[in-house]
Design a protein around this motif. Structure first.
Motif, mmCIF file in Angstrom:
data_model
loop_
_atom_site.group_PDB
_atom_site.id
_atom_site.type_symbol
_atom_site.label_atom_id
_atom_site.label_comp_id
_atom_site.label_asym_id
_atom_site.label_seq_id
_atom_site.Cartn_x
_atom_site.Cartn_y
_atom_site.Cartn_z
ATOM 1 N N THR A 97 111.348 76.956 87.027
ATOM 2 C CA THR A 97 112.220 75.912 86.497
ATOM 3 C C THR A 97 111.876 74.554 87.100
ATOM 4 O OG1 THR A 97 113.891 76.136 88.211
ATOM 5 C CG2 THR A 97 114.080 77.591 86.283
ATOM 6 N N THR A 98 112.446 73.516 86.508
ATOM 7 C CA THR A 98 112.287 72.178 87.074
ATOM 8 C C THR A 98 112.889 72.106 88.466
ATOM 9 O OG1 THR A 98 112.288 71.163 84.880
ATOM 10 C CG2 THR A 98 112.853 69.746 86.728
ATOM 11 N N SER A 99 114.024 72.778 88.675
ATOM 12 C CA SER A 99 114.626 72.795 90.012
ATOM 13 C C SER A 99 113.677 73.409 91.031
ATOM 14 C CB SER A 99 115.940 73.591 89.984
ATOM 15 O OG SER A 99 116.942 72.915 89.262
ATOM 16 N N ALA A 100 113.060 74.537 90.672
ATOM 17 C CA ALA A 100 112.138 75.201 91.596
ATOM 18 C C ALA A 100 110.928 74.329 91.882
ATOM 19 C CB ALA A 100 111.706 76.545 91.009
ATOM 20 N N TRP A 101 110.363 73.736 90.855
ATOM 21 C CA TRP A 101 109.170 72.900 90.990
ATOM 22 C C TRP A 101 109.450 71.694 91.875
ATOM 23 C CZ3 TRP A 101 108.362 68.114 88.021
ATOM 24 C CH2 TRP A 101 107.072 67.588 88.135
ATOM 25 N N ALA A 102 110.540 70.996 91.605
ATOM 26 C CA ALA A 102 110.869 69.799 92.380
ATOM 27 C C ALA A 102 111.204 70.151 93.823
ATOM 28 C CB ALA A 102 112.036 69.063 91.717
ATOM 29 N N ALA A 103 111.919 71.253 94.038
ATOM 30 C CA ALA A 103 112.275 71.658 95.398
ATOM 31 C C ALA A 103 111.040 72.035 96.198
ATOM 32 C CB ALA A 103 113.254 72.828 95.350
ATOM 33 N N ALA A 104 110.106 72.761 95.583
ATOM 34 C CA ALA A 104 108.880 73.146 96.279
ATOM 35 C C ALA A 104 108.073 71.919 96.668
ATOM 36 C CB ALA A 104 108.053 74.076 95.404
ATOM 37 N N ARG A 105 107.978 70.956 95.767
ATOM 38 C CA ARG A 105 107.238 69.727 96.073
ATOM 39 C C ARG A 105 107.875 68.967 97.223
ATOM 40 N NH1 ARG A 105 104.679 66.843 91.247
ATOM 41 N NH2 ARG A 105 105.948 65.107 91.980
ATOM 42 N N ALA A 106 109.203 68.889 97.216
ATOM 43 C CA ALA A 106 109.887 68.159 98.290
ATOM 44 C C ALA A 106 109.707 68.848 99.626
ATOM 45 C CB ALA A 106 111.375 68.033 97.947
ATOM 46 N N ILE A 117 109.421 83.128 94.915
ATOM 47 C CA ILE A 117 109.831 84.411 94.356
ATOM 48 C C ILE A 117 109.435 84.440 92.885
ATOM 49 C CG2 ILE A 117 111.820 85.885 93.842
ATOM 50 C CD1 ILE A 117 113.203 84.475 96.269
ATOM 51 N N GLU A 118 108.751 85.493 92.470
ATOM 52 C CA GLU A 118 108.208 85.658 91.125
ATOM 53 C C GLU A 118 106.925 84.839 90.970
ATOM 54 O OE1 GLU A 118 110.953 86.518 87.501
ATOM 55 O OE2 GLU A 118 110.101 84.530 87.117
ATOM 56 N N ALA A 119 106.077 84.902 91.973
ATOM 57 C CA ALA A 119 104.807 84.180 91.962
ATOM 58 C C ALA A 119 103.771 84.920 91.120
ATOM 59 C CB ALA A 119 104.286 84.012 93.390
ATOM 60 N N GLY A 120 102.799 84.161 90.628
ATOM 61 C CA GLY A 120 101.637 84.754 89.985
ATOM 62 C C GLY A 120 101.749 85.011 88.499
ATOM 63 N N LEU A 121 102.878 84.699 87.866
ATOM 64 C CA LEU A 121 102.974 84.876 86.417
ATOM 65 C C LEU A 121 102.123 83.815 85.730
ATOM 66 C CD1 LEU A 121 105.410 86.535 87.436
ATOM 67 C CD2 LEU A 121 106.630 85.809 85.384
ATOM 68 N N SER A 128 102.009 76.281 76.991
ATOM 69 C CA SER A 128 102.938 77.272 76.443
ATOM 70 C C SER A 128 103.179 78.388 77.453
ATOM 71 C CB SER A 128 102.374 77.857 75.141
ATOM 72 O OG SER A 128 103.247 78.829 74.608
ATOM 73 N N PRO A 129 104.363 78.506 78.029
ATOM 74 C CA PRO A 129 105.493 77.599 77.790
ATOM 75 C C PRO A 129 105.368 76.334 78.639
ATOM 76 C CG PRO A 129 106.159 79.312 79.313
ATOM 77 C CD PRO A 129 104.743 79.641 78.916
ATOM 78 N N TRP A 130 105.840 75.236 78.108
ATOM 79 C CA TRP A 130 105.846 73.960 78.824
ATOM 80 C C TRP A 130 107.280 73.542 79.121
ATOM 81 C CZ3 TRP A 130 102.861 70.741 81.448
ATOM 82 C CH2 TRP A 130 103.363 69.469 81.757
ATOM 83 N N ARG A 134 103.049 74.953 83.899
ATOM 84 C CA ARG A 134 102.674 73.939 84.888
ATOM 85 C C ARG A 134 103.455 74.138 86.191
ATOM 86 N NH1 ARG A 134 104.752 68.601 85.175
ATOM 87 N NH2 ARG A 134 106.767 69.645 84.938
ATOM 88 N N ASN A 135 104.763 74.381 86.059
ATOM 89 C CA ASN A 135 105.604 74.519 87.242
ATOM 90 C C ASN A 135 105.155 75.681 88.113
ATOM 91 O OD1 ASN A 135 107.113 72.407 86.246
ATOM 92 N ND2 ASN A 135 108.854 73.669 85.602
ATOM 93 N N ARG A 136 104.930 76.860 87.499
ATOM 94 C CA ARG A 136 104.601 78.034 88.309
ATOM 95 C C ARG A 136 103.232 77.901 88.964
ATOM 96 N NH1 ARG A 136 104.066 80.895 82.800
ATOM 97 N NH2 ARG A 136 106.315 81.179 82.922
ATOM 98 N N VAL A 137 102.273 77.296 88.263
ATOM 99 C CA VAL A 137 100.942 77.095 88.847
ATOM 100 C C VAL A 137 101.019 76.165 90.050
ATOM 101 C CG1 VAL A 137 98.672 76.059 88.414
ATOM 102 C CG2 VAL A 137 99.674 77.608 86.724
ATOM 103 N N GLU A 138 101.761 75.068 89.914
ATOM 104 C CA GLU A 138 101.845 74.103 91.013
ATOM 105 C C GLU A 138 102.655 74.657 92.188
ATOM 106 O OE1 GLU A 138 102.802 70.111 90.018
ATOM 107 O OE2 GLU A 138 101.271 69.995 88.437
#
Length: 395
Positions: A97-106, A117-121, A128-130, A134-138
């Motif tokens: 999610t956007t929350s997960a992506w932004a929190a990881a970056r911070a 949690i739930e890495a590697g998908l 697709s999906p956008w 992008r979020n899970r890769v980063e």
């Protein structure tokens, strides 16, 4: 004391993180704090409440019409404040999610180890999906600890440049949540009746428009059969609501209730003869319940459910959906072949495995024995995933 800070904002995150919060609360050596971003507002807290879990704090960042970039900036600011307050050894995020992506970056910017949690998908298509792909890769590229739900997800990480964290195959906490709810005493049937139940869900951003139009056309055609009832709980996204209600309101044998709470949704899934869905979580849940699933997407980051034989990828073309659904409805042998319960995402002990891995990592780090991580190195797992224990009580 091992201090863990989890940041989450959506209803699916709440469901998948509730088992972790319960498991952490049962371990005296762990101080776990769960902070909501506010991305899904009350839906997040209602989902936690189904497990008798509450967030420790809420950033209350939900703003109608807020852009992904604006939400990410606000989440980053809130996470910085939470880190200063909790001083965590690990910051945990779940999914894509956007929350997960932004929190990881911070957290990464502040030097706090990230656990994903739930890495590697991987869908293999950045569009697709956008923005989920992008979020899970980063997130995976930033994470120190990567908790892959399957060996396939771990293999994705091993083959991907830039992954330098420790990988543990743990199963998926969504199955912990599902089995805990499913084990509760049954409630009265939501839709008693002799006709077979088809459960449908759709909400993916990429399906809004032409995709949902195709799905609704297929459902109208299926509803003409005298032997089925169709239930489609309507997602609260206004764009999704408007399109579904316009296309399906008033159709005989199609019910359109508001979005159901998680226990009610589990009961409905368990009663279904067939599920049609574009949801990622449903792809994990349907095999464990032994309910055939047609995936209303063009690709899937969860290939295990296709390999298990419990699901078929059909996209959103109405003719393709209708043909696949009728093949299952009209052939008892085809239905039975897809209705065998399977557990590609674990058997209900993912939260315990995740905490075991974190404690092992922290103990080694505290002792100065943690070597520099090599790409996609793998933490030892107490038991092979396929032999994971049945779900423990999560009340």
């Amino acid at each position: 004391m091992l201090r863990l800070l989890t940041i989450a904002g959506t209803r699916p995150e709440a469901i998948k993180l509730a088992p972790l919060a319960l498991a952490a609360a049962a371990r005296p050596g762990i101080d776990h704090r769960l902070v909501a971003t506010g991305q899904h507002g009350a839906l997040f807290h209602d989902a936690l409440a189904a497990f008798h879990v509450a967030a420790d704090a809420d950033m209350r960042l939900l703003v109608q019409g807020q852009s992904i970039e604006a939400l990410a900036a606000l989440v980053g600011e809130g996470v910085a404040r939470a880190i200063a307050d909790v001083r965590p050894h690990v910051l945990l995020v779940q999914g894509d999610t956007t929350s997960a992506w932004a929190a990881a970056r911070a957290a990464y910017a502040l030097g706090v180890p990230v656990g994903h949690i739930e890495a590697g998908l991987r869908s293999g298509d950045m569009a697709s999906p956008w923005p989920e792909e992008r979020n899970r890769v980063e997130i995976d590229a930033l994470a120190t600890l990567l908790f892959a739900p399957t060996h396939g997800a771990a293999a994705n990480l091993a083959g991907e440049p830039g992954i330098a964290g420790e990988v543990a195959v743990t199963g998926n906490t969504g199955i912990d949540a599902l089995l805990a709810i499913h084990a509760r005493p049954p409630a009265p049937a939501i839709r008693p009746g002799a006709r077979r139940l088809i459960l449908a869900t759709t909400h993916r951003r990429e399906n809004i428009g032409a995709g949902i139009a195709g799905i609704c056309a297929a459902l109208r055609a299926l509803a003409r059969r005298p032997d089925v009832d169709i239930v489609l709980p309507v997602h609260p996204n206004p764009a999704v609501q408007a399109q579904i209600l316009a296309a399906l309101s008033g159709c005989a044998r199609i019910d359109l209730p508001p979005a159901l709470d998680y226990p009610a949704m589990v009961r409905l899934m368990a009663r279904a003869h067939l599920i049609l869905s574009d949801s990622g979580g449903v792809q994990e849940e349907a095999p464990a319940l032994g309910v055939p699933l047609l995936v209303l997407r063009e690709n899937s980051e969860r290939p295990e459910v296709l390999e298990s034989g419990n699901a078929r990828l059909v996209g959103t073309d109405p003719a393709r959906i209708l043909a696949a659904a009728e093949a299952i409805l009209d052939d008892p042998a085809a239905h039975a072949a897809m209705a065998r319960p399977a557990f590609p995402y674990g058997r209900g002990d993912a939260a315990e495995r995740i905490l075991d891995a974190i404690e092992d990592w922290h103990a080694a780090r505290s002792a100065g024995a943690l070597a520099v991580a090599t790409p996609a190195s793998t933490l030892a797992i107490a038991r092979p995933l396929a032999q994971g224990s049945a779900a423990k009580g999560q009340e």
